[in-house]
Write a protein that holds these residues in place. Structure first.
Motif, PDB file in Angstrom:
ATOM      1  N   TYR A 198       4.403   0.957   7.148  1.00 20.54           N
ATOM      2  CA  TYR A 198       5.490   0.419   6.327  1.00 20.54           C
ATOM      3  C   TYR A 198       5.641   1.175   5.010  1.00 20.54           C
ATOM      4  O   TYR A 198       6.591   0.928   4.262  1.00 20.54           O
ATOM      5  CB  TYR A 198       5.278  -1.072   6.065  1.00 20.54           C
ATOM      6  N   LEU A 199       4.724   2.108   4.728  1.00 20.34           N
ATOM      7  CA  LEU A 199       4.893   2.963   3.554  1.00 20.34           C
ATOM      8  C   LEU A 199       6.159   3.809   3.635  1.00 20.34           C
ATOM      9  O   LEU A 199       6.678   4.258   2.611  1.00 20.34           O
ATOM     10  CB  LEU A 199       3.686   3.897   3.406  1.00 20.34           C
ATOM     11  N   SER A 243      -0.785   3.134   7.216  1.00 23.16           N
ATOM     12  CA  SER A 243       0.089   2.055   6.741  1.00 23.16           C
ATOM     13  C   SER A 243       1.537   2.445   7.008  1.00 23.16           C
ATOM     14  O   SER A 243       2.202   3.013   6.151  1.00 23.16           O
ATOM     15  CB  SER A 243      -0.141   1.809   5.243  1.00 23.16           C
ATOM     16  N   GLU A 275       4.105  -4.316   4.316  1.00 23.97           N
ATOM     17  CA  GLU A 275       3.083  -3.302   4.056  1.00 23.97           C
ATOM     18  C   GLU A 275       1.795  -3.934   3.560  1.00 23.97           C
ATOM     19  O   GLU A 275       0.692  -3.539   3.961  1.00 23.97           O
ATOM     20  CB  GLU A 275       3.597  -2.299   3.031  1.00 23.97           C
ATOM     21  N   ASP A 283       8.703   2.603   1.337  1.00 21.75           N
ATOM     22  CA  ASP A 283       8.340   2.463  -0.067  1.00 21.75           C
ATOM     23  C   ASP A 283       9.045   3.535  -0.896  1.00 21.75           C
ATOM     24  O   ASP A 283       8.928   4.739  -0.619  1.00 21.75           O
ATOM     25  CB  ASP A 283       6.822   2.575  -0.236  1.00 21.75           C
ATOM     26  N   HIS A 289      10.123  -4.992   3.293  1.00 26.24           N
ATOM     27  CA  HIS A 289       9.132  -4.082   3.872  1.00 26.24           C
ATOM     28  C   HIS A 289       7.891  -3.958   2.990  1.00 26.24           C
ATOM     29  O   HIS A 289       6.796  -3.673   3.503  1.00 26.24           O
ATOM     30  CB  HIS A 289       9.752  -2.707   4.096  1.00 26.24           C
ATOM     31  N   ARG A 290       8.045  -4.134   1.674  1.00 29.07           N
ATOM     32  CA  ARG A 290       6.860  -4.111   0.806  1.00 29.07           C
ATOM     33  C   ARG A 290       5.895  -5.223   1.194  1.00 29.07           C
ATOM     34  O   ARG A 290       4.670  -5.010   1.257  1.00 29.07           O
ATOM     35  CB  ARG A 290       7.288  -4.274  -0.652  1.00 29.07           C
TER      36      ARG A 290
END
Length: 703
Positions: free
Chosen positions: A346-347, A344, A178, A350, A174-175
Motif C-alpha cells: 500500500y506504499l 508494504s 498500509e 503514499d 490507503h494510508r
C-alpha cells in the motif's frame, strides 16, 4: 529488438514501475488470488520459451511478471486487512495495545486530548471476560499526556473508519490500510487509562536520545528555531513550527526539506565518512559505523518510508565504497523501491513515497542531459539548477495532483535558500553526532547554526511573499498526466522518440478537446456541513455553505478548500455562509480564495432548497434538499431528473422513505455522505450527474 541506447537504469526502474502498476490495478479491480498466480506462471513460461527467440516478447513477459507479482502481493495484503476483526467495530470495547504514534493534539471542553495510533494486542467487549487476540492498529483518542511506546488498556466506544469522498483529499483510505488501521476508539470520560507495560529498553533509549537532542537544540537555539532544526533533521515537530513557516516552504517548493529524504541520508553519510577518515577508521570499520548510524537515524525518524528507502540506498553506497566497486544508483533505487513495495504494497499510494522516489529517479535519469543543456552556466549555478530541474521532471504531475499548484520561484529558492539549509543540516547532523561524544563541541556548532538558520528562514519567507509565487492549475486529467510523461520520454529517450510521437500528439489533442467547458454544480461531502458550489467556465464559483455546530470548525480549510482547488477553483464570486460559526468559516474561505465582484449567474438545471416541505419546482431539474423536515412522506418531484438529500443526526428514516419514493418514480437519489461529491455538468449538450465512484448520464438538452 530492444534498442541498445536504452540505459540500464531505465530497464530496472521500468520493472519497478510495472510492479507498482500491478498493485494499483489490483486495488481497482479485485480478482481472486489464484487467478493472479495463474497469470504469473503463464508469464514465467513465456520467459522460458522466448528467452532466446524474441527480445520484444521476452521484455513483455518480464513486465507482465512484475505487474502480476505486484497485483498478487497487494491482493494478499488486502485479504489480510479484510481478515482483521471488523465485526467488533461499533461496540463498546476494552482494548490493550501499544501507543506507536501521536497524530494530533487538540483542546476540548474537558481538557487536552490526543489522537494516537495504537497497535492492538487484544480486546474484549466491555463487561465480558472473554478476551480475543488482537491484530492491526486503531486510532484511539485519549486524555493527554501519554507516553509513546507504552502499553495501555482503554475502554470506550468504537466506531468504523470514515472518509471524505471528494477530489483533492489526502488518501487516508490507503494510508490506513498500509498501517492496518481498522477502527476508531474513544476513551470513556472519567475512565482512567491504565498503563500495563512501560517503555521497553530500546524505546526508552530512543525517547531519551530524542529528548536529549531536542533539549540541547532548545538550550542554544531557543524555542523558535529548535523545532525547525529538529524538523529539518528528523522530520515531524510540525505542530511546533512557527506560524506560516509550512506555508512559505510549500510556496517556494522547499517543503520536502522538512521531511526526511535521501538528501538527509546523503548528508549524514558525508558527515560520518569525513569524521571516520579523520579518526583513521579502516574501510570495513567505516562501513560498519555508517550502517549503524543509518539504522539509528532511521529509528529516530520513526522509519518513515522515505527514510527506509534512502537508508537502503545509503547502505548500498557505503558498501560500494568499502569494496571499491561502482555504485549504480538507478539499480539501488529500483531494488530499494521493490523491497519496500513487496514488504508494504500500500506504499504505492503514499504521496511521500511517490514524491521521494520520483525525485530520486529524476536525478538519476536526467542529471547528465540537463547538465549538458546548462553547460554555458558557471559550475556552481549549473550544479544547483541541474539537481533542481532533474528532481522535478517526474514529479510535476504529482505536485499538481496533490497541491494543485507549481512553485514558480522554486529554482530561485533552490539556488539561494537550499544551500544554506543544506549547510544547516550538515552542521546539525555534526552537532547531533558530537553530542554523543563531546557536548561542548556540539554547542559550538549549534551557535554557528543559529544565524544561518535565521537567514535561510527569512530569505525563504521573502521569496514566498513575491507576487505570483504559485502557478495554480488544479488537478490534471489522466490524459494530461499521460501527455506529460510522453513529453519526457520524447525529450530524454531517443530510442522511443519516433514511436511515441503520434501517441503524444493524440494525448495532447484529447486532453485539450475532452476538457469540460461550461458551468457545473458541485455538491461536496463535507460531513455535517452542507456545501454547494456553482462553478463557471472561467473557474470562478458561487458557494452556499451551511455550517453545522457539530462539525470541525476548520472544515472549510481541510475539506472544502482542497476539493474546490482540485476542480481548478481559486476565485469566488459569491459566498453565502449560514449556521454556527459562519463568520469564522467565511474568514477561512477569504484566506484561501480571491473574491471577485458579484457577476450575473448562468442558468443551470439545478435548484438548492432549504427543505422538502414547500412546493416542488417543475421541470427536468436536479433538486438539492438540505433538510427533509416537514416532508409529508407522499409528495415527490416526479419531473426532476435527480434529487440530492442529506442524512440527519436523528436517524435516516425520512432519508430511507425518500429514497424508496424516488426509486418508485424511477428517479435517482443521491446523498453526499454515501455517494461522495456529486457533480452536475454538461457534456456535448447533455447534462450528466456524476458521483465520486460512478457516473450516470441524462439526455437533457437545451435547458
Amino acid at each position: 529488438m530492444m534498442g541498445h541506447n536504452i540505459k540500464p537504469e531505465w530497464v530496472s526502474l521500468s520493472l519497478v514501475l510495472a510492479l507498482a502498476t500491478g498493485m494499483i490495478l489490483a486495488d481497482a479491480f479485485t480478482l481472486p488470488l489464484i487467478l493472479w498466480l495463474f497469470i504469473f506462471w503463464l508469464a514465467l513460461l513465456g520467459i522460458f520459451f522466448f528467452r532466446s527467440r524474441s527480445r520484444v516478447v521476452l521484455a513483455v513477459c518480464l513486465f507482465l511478471v512484475a505487474l502480476v507479482l505486484g497485483a498478487g502481493r497487494l491482493q494478499l495484503e488486502a485479504n489480510r486487512y479484510e481478515a482483521l476483526p471488523h465485526q467488533a467495530v461499533g461496540a463498546k470495547l476494552t482494548v490493550e495495545g501499544t501507543l506507536q504514534e501521536r497524530r494530533s493534539t487538540y483542546a476540548t471542553e474537558k481538557g487536552l486530548v490526543g489522537r494516537y495510533v495504537m497497535q492492538v494486542r487484544r480486546y474484549a467487549y466491555a463487561g465480558e471476560e472473554d478476551v480475543q487476540p488482537g491484530s492491526g492498529c486503531a486510532y484511539v483518542t485519549l486524555p493527554e499526556p501519554q507516553i509513546l511506546g507504552s502499553t495501555v488498556v482503554v475502554t470506550g466506544d468504537s466506531r468504523p473508519l470514515t472518509y471524505y469522498k471528494n477530489d483533492g483529499m489526502y488518501d487516508a483510505f490507503h494510508r490506513d490500510r498500509e498501517k492496518a488501521i481498522w477502527l476508531r476508539l474513544f476513551a470513556d470520560d472519567g475512565k482512567k487509562v491504565s498503563v500495563t507495560a512501560p517503555l521497553g529498553r530500546w524505546d526508552s533509549f530512543l525517547q531519551a536520545l530524542r529528548q536529549a537532542l531536542t533539549g540541547r537544540y532548545k538550550a542554544v537555539l531557543g524555542e523558535s528555531y529548535a523545532p525547525v532544526l529538529a524538523s529539518l533533521l528528523f522530520g515531524g515537530h510540525y505542530d511546533e513550527l512557527p506560524p506560516g513557516l509550512l506555508e512559505s516552504f510549500s510556496t517556494t517548493g522547499l517543503i520536502h526539506i522538512l521531511s526526511v529524504s535521501g538528501s538527509h541520508v546523503a548528508l549524514l553519510l558525508a558527515v560520518i565518512q569525513l569524521m571516520g577518515r579523520a579518526l583513521g577508521l579502516r574501510p570495513r570499520g567505516l562501513c560498519l559505523v555508517s550502517v549503524s548510524f543509518l539504522f539509528l537515524y532511521g529509528a529516530l525518524s520513526d522509519f518513515s518510508s522515505p527514510v527506509v528507502r534512502a537508508s537502503l540506498m545509503g547502505a548500498a553506497s557505503a558498501l560500494s565504497l568499502t569494496v571499491r566497486r561502482e555504485y549504480l544508483a538507478g539499480h539501488a533505487l529500483a531494488l530499494a523501491m521493490a523491497a519496500m513495495l513487496i514488504y508494504s504494497p500500500y506504499l504505492v499510494f503514499d504521496l511521500s513515497f511517490r514524491l521521494s522516489c520520483g525525485a530520486s529517479a529524476g536525478i538519476i535519469l536526467f542529471q547528465r542531459p540537463v547538465s549538458a543543456w546548462l553547460s554555458a552556466l558557471p559550475a556552481f549555478l549549473r550544479d544547483c539548477l541541474t539537481v533542481c530541474v532533474a528532481a522535478q521532471i517526474l514529479v510535476v504531475p504529482l505536485l499538481f495532483s496533490a497541491f494543485f499548484s507549481f512553485p514558480v520561484y522554486s529554482l530561485v529558492a533552490n539556488i539561494l535558500v537550499a544551500p544554506a539549509l543544506d549547510l544547516v543540516m550538515v552542521l546539525g547532523l555534526l552537532a547531533s553526532v558530537l553530542s554523543l561524544l563531546w557536548g561542548v563541541g556540539a554547542d559550538m556548532v549549534l551557535w554557528l547554526i543559529k544565524p544561518l538558520l535565521a537567514l535561510a528562514l527569512k530569505g525563504n519567507a521573502f521569496i514566498a511573499a513575491l507576487p505570483g509565487s504559485r502557478f495554480w492549475g488544479g488537478q490534471p486529467s489522466v490524459l494530461a498526466v499521460l501527455a506529460w510523461y510522453l513529453v519526457v520520454a520524447f525529450g530524454f529517450c531517443p530510442a522511443f522518440r519516433r514511436r511515441i510521437g503520434s501517441g503524444l500528439a493524440l494525448c495532447l489533442a484529447a486532453a485539450w478537446f475532452l476538457r469540460l467547458s461550461g458551468p457545473e454544480v458541485l455538491v461536496l461531502d463535507a460531513g455535517r456541513d452542507q456545501v454547494t458550489a456553482v462553478i463557471y467556465e472561467d473557474k470562478s464559483a458561487d458557494i452556499w455553505y451551511n455550517k453545522s455546530r457539530f462539525a470541525n470548525p476548520d472544515q472549510a480549510a481541510v475539506v472544502v478548500t482542497p476539493a474546490l482547488r482540485a476542480q481548478g477553483v481559486f476565485r469566488l464570486r459569491q459566498c453565502r455562509v449560514d449556521g454556527d460559526g459562519a463568520g469564522y468559516t467565511l474568514a477561512l474561505l477569504r484566506r484561501h480564495f480571491d473574491f471577485l465582484p458579484e457577476q450575473g449567474a448562468e442558468d443551470v438545471p439545478f435548484r438548492c432548497l432549504p427543505s422538502a416541505s414547500s412546493a416542488f419546482p417543475d421541470g427536468p431539474l436536479c433538486l438539492e434538499f438540505r433538510s427533509l423536515a416537514g416532508w409529508n412522506g407522499r409528495d415527490f418531484p416526479v419531473s426532476a431528473m435527480a434529487t440530492i438529500v442529506y442524512a440527519s443526526r436523528r436517524g435516516d428514516e425520512a432519508l430511507t422513505e425518500w429514497g424508496e419514493t424516488a426509486a418508485f418514480h424511477g428517479r435517482p437519489c443521491y446523498t453526499p455522505g454515501r455517494d461522495g461529491q456529486i457533480r452536475l455538468y454538461r457534456w456535448r449538450g447533455q447534462w450528466q450527474v456524476a458521483t465520486f465512484d460512478e457516473e450516470q448520464s441524462w439526455n437533457i438538452r437545451n435547458i
